[in-house]
Motif scaffolding. Sequence first.
Motif, short mmCIF file in Angstrom:
data_model
loop_
_atom_site.label_atom_id
_atom_site.label_comp_id
_atom_site.label_asym_id
_atom_site.label_seq_id
_atom_site.Cartn_x
_atom_site.Cartn_y
_atom_site.Cartn_z
N GLU A 165 23.21 -12.12 1.03
CA GLU A 165 22.81 -13.53 0.95
C GLU A 165 23.31 -14.19 -0.32
OE1 GLU A 165 21.63 -15.81 3.10
OE2 GLU A 165 21.98 -14.17 4.49
N LEU A 168 27.03 -14.88 0.22
CA LEU A 168 27.22 -16.01 1.13
C LEU A 168 26.82 -17.33 0.48
CD1 LEU A 168 25.91 -14.29 4.39
CD2 LEU A 168 28.29 -14.87 3.88
N SER A 169 25.88 -17.26 -0.43
CA SER A 169 25.44 -18.46 -1.16
C SER A 169 26.48 -18.86 -2.19
CB SER A 169 24.14 -18.14 -1.87
OG SER A 169 23.22 -19.13 -1.71
N TYR A 171 29.66 -18.08 -2.15
CA TYR A 171 30.92 -18.41 -1.48
C TYR A 171 30.65 -18.80 -0.03
CZ TYR A 171 33.07 -16.42 -5.60
OH TYR A 171 33.45 -16.18 -6.90
N PRO A 172 30.27 -20.06 0.21
CA PRO A 172 29.94 -20.50 1.58
C PRO A 172 31.07 -20.28 2.59
CG PRO A 172 29.23 -22.14 -0.03
CD PRO A 172 30.03 -21.11 -0.77
N SER A 173 32.33 -20.25 2.11
CA SER A 173 33.46 -20.02 3.02
C SER A 173 33.38 -18.66 3.71
CB SER A 173 34.79 -20.16 2.27
OG SER A 173 34.86 -19.16 1.25
N ARG A 175 30.93 -17.51 5.29
CA ARG A 175 30.24 -17.67 6.58
C ARG A 175 31.23 -17.94 7.71
NH1 ARG A 175 24.83 -17.51 5.79
NH2 ARG A 175 24.08 -18.14 3.77
#
Length: 199
Positions: A165, A168-169, A171-173, A175
Amino acid sequence: MTTGEKPAMLRKRKNITQEQLAEILGVSRQSVSRWEMDQAFPETEKLIRLAGLFSCSIDFLLSEVLDEKKHMAAGISADSCVAFIRECGYFFLATSVGGCPRIRPFGMIYSDKEMLYIVTDKRKSVYSDLKQNARVELAAFNPVTRKWIRVRGNASEDDTCASQEMALSAYPSLRQKYPREQETFLAIYQIHIEAASVN
């Protein structure tokens, strides 16, 4: 503060249970409990791993001094390392397998204030390199300040939901690159800092 109270304090600060620490170090929960109650003392190899896990020196773990900032790896925090590297835009990761060094550019790095994390893919050769030999060095050069950062330590895979998490937080890319069915390929490594320098 006793030598047993220090690992207990550092463990709680990282929200790690005695059971989790025991699993990381390959010992029983009772061993960790005995260390923390000053009834036993970790072996040298375990002390080295504790220092890496908690980003402190062995001296700090062994001394009566409470000021761990004096004993942090070269006085450079994980957050400071990440800030420097992000300013550079990328960093190089050096691994060694079979006595042969391998250097490759990396881009994804973040911290949780105490530990560095890097992101890779289980299908890449770096993943198998790290499985064979966890010793790594990171380096980045800032062309504006003309300074290098070098960080040496051990990498350990962190496959917890919390670290995923965080990645992913940060580096939103990711997702888009790793939709739910592809997330099994996402590999996150903690870098346990042994030494860090900027010059």
